[in-house]
Structure formats: C-alpha cells, structure tokens
Design an enzyme around this catalytic site. Structure first.
Site, PDB file in Angstrom:
ATOM      1  N   PRO A 107    -105.340  17.986 -15.402  1.00 61.71           N
ATOM      2  CG  PRO A 107    -105.861  16.565 -17.168  1.00 61.71           C
ATOM      3  CD  PRO A 107    -104.779  17.455 -16.660  1.00 61.71           C
TER       4      PRO A 107
ATOM      5  CB  SER B  50    -111.000  16.634 -15.220  1.00 58.42           C
ATOM      6  OG  SER B  50    -111.575  15.369 -15.418  1.00 58.42           O
TER       7      SER B  50
ATOM      8  CD  GLN C  14    -109.126  14.706 -19.331  1.00 57.92           C
ATOM      9  OE1 GLN C  14    -109.791  15.068 -18.366  1.00 57.92           O
ATOM     10  NE2 GLN C  14    -109.283  13.520 -19.899  1.00 57.92           N
TER      11      GLN C  14
ATOM     12  CG  HIS D 257    -103.815   8.630 -15.722  1.00 58.80           C
ATOM     13  ND1 HIS D 257    -104.401   8.956 -16.912  1.00 58.80           N
ATOM     14  CD2 HIS D 257    -104.752   8.907 -14.774  1.00 58.80           C
ATOM     15  CE1 HIS D 257    -105.637   9.395 -16.706  1.00 58.80           C
ATOM     16  NE2 HIS D 257    -105.863   9.388 -15.414  1.00 58.80           N
TER      17      HIS D 257
ATOM     18  NE  ARG E 174    -105.691   8.654 -10.486  1.00 63.76           N
ATOM     19  CZ  ARG E 174    -106.203   8.723  -9.276  1.00 63.76           C
ATOM     20  NH1 ARG E 174    -105.413   8.749  -8.220  1.00 63.76           N
ATOM     21  NH2 ARG E 174    -107.511   8.771  -9.093  1.00 63.76           N
TER      22      ARG E 174
ATOM     23  NE  ARG F  74     -96.571  13.701  -4.950  1.00 57.46           N
ATOM     24  CZ  ARG F  74     -97.036  13.364  -6.157  1.00 57.46           C
ATOM     25  NH1 ARG F  74     -96.963  14.213  -7.170  1.00 57.46           N
ATOM     26  NH2 ARG F  74     -97.589  12.187  -6.357  1.00 57.46           N
TER      27      ARG F  74
ATOM     28  NE  ARG G 280    -101.779  10.478  -6.497  1.00 54.73           N
ATOM     29  CZ  ARG G 280    -101.355   9.887  -7.626  1.00 54.73           C
ATOM     30  NH1 ARG G 280    -100.386  10.437  -8.343  1.00 54.73           N
ATOM     31  NH2 ARG G 280    -101.899   8.759  -8.025  1.00 54.73           N
TER      32      ARG G 280
HETATM   33  C1  FNR Z   1    -105.986  12.231 -12.248  1.00 47.60           C
HETATM   34  N1  FNR Z   1    -105.521  12.320 -13.565  1.00 47.60           N
HETATM   35  C2  FNR Z   1    -106.421  12.588 -14.578  1.00 47.60           C
HETATM   36  N2  FNR Z   1    -105.967  12.762 -15.860  1.00 47.60           N
HETATM   37  C3  FNR Z   1    -106.816  13.082 -16.852  1.00 47.60           C
HETATM   38  O1  FNR Z   1    -106.390  13.244 -17.978  1.00 47.60           O
HETATM   39  N3  FNR Z   1    -108.158  13.245 -16.575  1.00 47.60           N
HETATM   40  C4  FNR Z   1    -108.679  13.083 -15.327  1.00 47.60           C
HETATM   41  O2  FNR Z   1    -109.879  13.246 -15.107  1.00 47.60           O
HETATM   42  C5  FNR Z   1    -107.790  12.708 -14.293  1.00 47.60           C
HETATM   43  N4  FNR Z   1    -108.265  12.503 -13.029  1.00 47.60           N
HETATM   44  C6  FNR Z   1    -107.380  12.309 -11.995  1.00 47.60           C
HETATM   45  C7  FNR Z   1    -107.862  12.212 -10.697  1.00 47.60           C
HETATM   46  C8  FNR Z   1    -106.972  12.106  -9.642  1.00 47.60           C
HETATM   47  C9  FNR Z   1    -107.492  12.069  -8.247  1.00 47.60           C
HETATM   48  C10 FNR Z   1    -105.572  12.078  -9.885  1.00 47.60           C
HETATM   49  C11 FNR Z   1    -104.576  12.008  -8.761  1.00 47.60           C
HETATM   50  C12 FNR Z   1    -105.105  12.137 -11.176  1.00 47.60           C
HETATM   51  C13 FNR Z   1    -104.070  12.284 -13.852  1.00 47.60           C
HETATM   52  C14 FNR Z   1    -103.449  13.675 -13.724  1.00 47.60           C
HETATM   53  O3  FNR Z   1    -103.854  14.512 -14.772  1.00 47.60           O
HETATM   54  C15 FNR Z   1    -101.910  13.602 -13.757  1.00 47.60           C
HETATM   55  O4  FNR Z   1    -101.490  12.922 -14.900  1.00 47.60           O
HETATM   56  C16 FNR Z   1    -101.326  12.922 -12.525  1.00 47.60           C
HETATM   57  O5  FNR Z   1    -102.008  13.345 -11.365  1.00 47.60           O
HETATM   58  C17 FNR Z   1     -99.858  13.248 -12.396  1.00 47.60           C
HETATM   59  O6  FNR Z   1     -99.283  12.541 -11.349  1.00 47.60           O
HETATM   60  P1  FNR Z   1     -99.033  13.181  -9.901  1.00 47.60           P
HETATM   61  O7  FNR Z   1     -98.375  14.496 -10.074  1.00 47.60           O
HETATM   62  O8  FNR Z   1    -100.366  13.285  -9.273  1.00 47.60           O
HETATM   63  O9  FNR Z   1     -98.162  12.165  -9.234  1.00 47.60           O
END
Ligand code: FNR
Length: 380
Positions: free
Chosen positions: A77, A106, A127, A275, A278, A310, A330
């Site tokens: 998501p 999401s 989600q 996350h 983040r 990746r 990402r």
């Molecule tokens: C997220 N992620 C995230 N997770 C979630 O549960 N709800 C959300 O709305 C979001 N929004 C979100 C926005 C952006 C821009 C990013 C990059 C990530 C987290 C996402 O689901 C996931 O856990 C991570 O992106 C995994 O890490 P990598 O693969 O991006 O490094």
C-alpha cells in the site's frame, strides 16, 4: 550506487515529478539511516551458487490466503499513488492483476475503493490505518467488504507520523507547503496534465468519499496528521477481527515478541516492515529483523516482508531469510511515476527474470525450495 531494476525508473521518476512528490516517495525518517540499511543489508546477503542440477523446470507460483500468486509478490500500500500517474492506483492494480499478483490499496489513495476493485479481475487487498476517527475506519471496512476486498492489511507502525525532514525541505509539509507545492506543480505542467490536475479538482478518494466533499491536499494532510492514534493497542483491533471475515494481516512488525502476539491475536499474516525507513530511523533493516521473526512464528501464520526490495535477487534473499511472500513499495512506485502501468508491468517482468536466474543458480526449482540453505550464511 546499487544497480537494480528500479534504479533507472527512480531517475526517470525524479525527472517527471515535482520535487515535493519525488522526495515524499524517495525519502525516509530523520537521517534516513534505516532507509539506506534496508537496501544495503539486502544487497550484502550472499546467495549460495549451486550448479549441474537440471534446472530446466522452474515454478514460481505460490499459494497465499486461498489465492494463487504467479510470483511470491504483492504490491504494498502506497499513499497518494494517484498523484504519481493519472488514476495511478487503477493503473498499478491492473498491471499487478495482469501479472497475477495482488495489489493493496492504501487508506490514503487518490482513487476510491469503489473505482479500483471493479477495475481488476482478481480480489483486491485493502490497507487500513489505525485512526482516531473510528467512524472513518468502520465506513472504510464496510465499503471494502462491499467492493469484494479479500485481504485486509492493518498497518500498525504509524501510531504517530515519523519525522520526515525531506518533506519539510521539499514543501510537502511545513507552514508554506501549499504555496510551494503549487509553485512546483506549475513548473511541471506535463505532470499536472498527466495526473489530471488541469482538468478538474483533485479529490482524495477514500477520505473525500467518507467526508462527502472534495478535499484538497493541504486539508487532507492536516486531517491525516491529526488522526494518527498513539493510544492504539491489541485490544483495539478486536472489533476489526470480529467484523472482518477475510484474512487479516498486521503490517509493521519488527520484533519476534510482537510477531508472537500477532499469532495469539489470530492474525493470518504479518508484514515484517519498517515502513520503508519512513517511521523510526535507527531500527533494524527488515532483512536483519526477519530471521529471528521467522524462527519465532514460521508456520503459525504467513510471513510477508518489505522494505528495501529493489530487484528479483532481493526477493529471493527475503524468501531465503524466512518470508513466504514479499511486498514491493518504492520499486513499483518509481516505475509507475516514470512510465505508468506499462512501467509497473515491465518492472514485474524484470523482477521475474532476475528471480529465475537466481533460482537456477541457487538450485531452487520452486518457491518453497528457497530456504536459508540458499544463502552462504543465514542472517547478516
Ligand atoms: C508507503 N508505505 C505505506 N504503508 C502503508 O501501510 N500505508 C500507506 O499509505 C503507505 N504509504 C506510503 C507512501 C510512500 C510514498 C512509500 C514509499 C511508502 C509503506 C509501504 O507500504 C512499504 O512498507 C514500503 O514502501 C516498503 O519499503 P520500500 O520497498 O519502499 O523500501
């Protein structure tokens, strides 16, 4: 630089998106230590090469929550996906469905549940965040059920938003944010055109559907930031467990004790995740957290893992460390921002090819053949 299927898409996404959006996607919390370690720790895990084992027949399919997945992958998501490409959630969901893998919408998507779910011919995942506004949560769950959503992904690592300084610098957040975003959008007219901003006002699907009127990005971010709920505990999830009859997955587990609590709670799965770096900078990378969690709960529920994946080799590494399936964040978002749904399809094809090479040369004919024996040493 780490070369991967998503490196070129990341560069292309940076060229196409206004800076506030690119950095929102690309950035992490605080000094971005965990964000970096997610990628680096994975890349450092040595695969164990095996040869001369007749690897002519490979099977990459897997079974998860009564669904057949052509690859052990689901799209994670990602909020605001419809800002990265026009009706971005629909484009990404279609690419995932065409490949035979799940898409997770999401809570904070641009396209509402009712638009995305019927656009694909396989069940969508949804989600949900824990928000103070329980009315919103209940409403979202009812709508998800009505739209035929199967799997609920419940994200628990955002009881409070992480400190994301890139967003403050870029204009995504902070006192002058709306003005800076407008200015940046004006210097990217093709982006504004592509995502449909020049046509009609942009509303933010799930939230504006609930609130009954279109909300702008500033209003939306304000609503969301004030709505994360630090009081949340396992007890608060019980009403959802009772309400939701499909599989329920807890996303944001990094500790074996929490994983055991998820088993006790009766979750069908967990997502081992920080996350994408983040939230709390300085926590373990997913790759380092995963082996101990797998030791604690493997077989008791399904283990999904994300953060830092990746390419196809990373997928194989996460499976070898104990995941049953992985989620891409990402990686697919860069591809979507750069080239729309076609970019996501291409990325998934590349990841499959990379997985095939890795499986042939580690001697794994099926997904369940990928174990810690596929690595030179377990863990890092
Ligand atoms: C997220 N992620 C995230 N997770 C979630 O549960 N709800 C959300 O709305 C979001 N929004 C979100 C926005 C952006 C821009 C990013 C990059 C990530 C987290 C996402 O689901 C996931 O856990 C991570 O992106 C995994 O890490 P990598 O693969 O991006 O490094």
């Amino acid at each position: 630089m780490i070369i991967s299927a998503s490196t070129d898409y990341r560069a292309a996404a940076q060229r196409r998106l206004p800076p506030f959006l690119f950095h929102y996607i690309d950035g992490g919390a605080y000094a971005e230590y965990t964000l970096k370690r997610n990628v680096e720790d994975l890349s450092e895990i040595a695969l164990r090469q095996r040869v001369l084992r007749d690897m002519s027949e490979l099977n990459l399919e897997t079974q998860l929550f009564n669904e057949r997945l052509s690859l052990p992958i689901a799209l994670a998501p990602v909020g605001l996906t419809g800002m990265y490409a026009r009706r971005g959630e629909v484009q990404a969901a279609k690419a995932a469905a065409a490949k035979g893998v799940p898409f997770t919408l999401s809570t904070v998507s641009v396209c509402p549940i009712e638009e995305v779910a019927p656009a694909i011919d396989r069940p969508m995942w949804f989600q949900l965040y824990v928000l103070k506004d329980r009315g919103f949560m209940k409403n979202a769950l009812e709508r998800a059920k009505a739209a035929g959503v199967t799997t609920l992904v419940f994200t628990v690592d955002m009881p409070t938003p992480g400190a994301r300084y890139r967003d403050a610098h870029s204009g995504m957040s902070g006192p002058y944010a709306p003005a800076r975003r407008i200015l940046q959008a004006m210097t990217h007219p093709f982006w504004a055109w592509d995502v449909g901003l020049l046509g009609k006002p942009h509303d933010l699907g799930n939230i504006s559907t609930y609130r009954g009127n279109p909300t702008g990005l500033a209003d939306y971010i304000g609503w969301l930031t004030n709505n994360f709920d630090p009081s949340i505990s396992w007890k608060d999830l019980e009403w959802i467990r009772d309400f939701w009859d499909g599989p329920m997955v807890i996303k944001g587990i990094l500790d074996p004790e929490d994983a055991k609590d998820a088993v006790k709670f009766g979750a069908d799965g967990i997502v081992v995740s920080n996350h994408g770096g983040r939230q709390l900078d300085g926590v373990l990378s997913s790759a380092r957290a995963l082996p101990a969690i797998a030791d604690a709960v493997k077989g008791d529920l399904k283990i999904l893992a994300d953060s830092g994946i990746r390419n196809g080799l990373d997928v194989v590494r996460m499976l070898a460390l104990g995941a049953d399936t992985v989620m891409l964040g990402r990686a697919f978002v860069y591809a979507l921002a750069a080239a729309g749904g076609a970019g996501v399809s291409h990325l998934l094809d590349l990841i499959e090819k990379e997985m095939r090479v890795a499986m042939v040369l580690t001697g794994a004919k099926t997904i369940s053949d990928i174990t810690r024996d596929s690595l030179v040493r377990a863990g890092i």
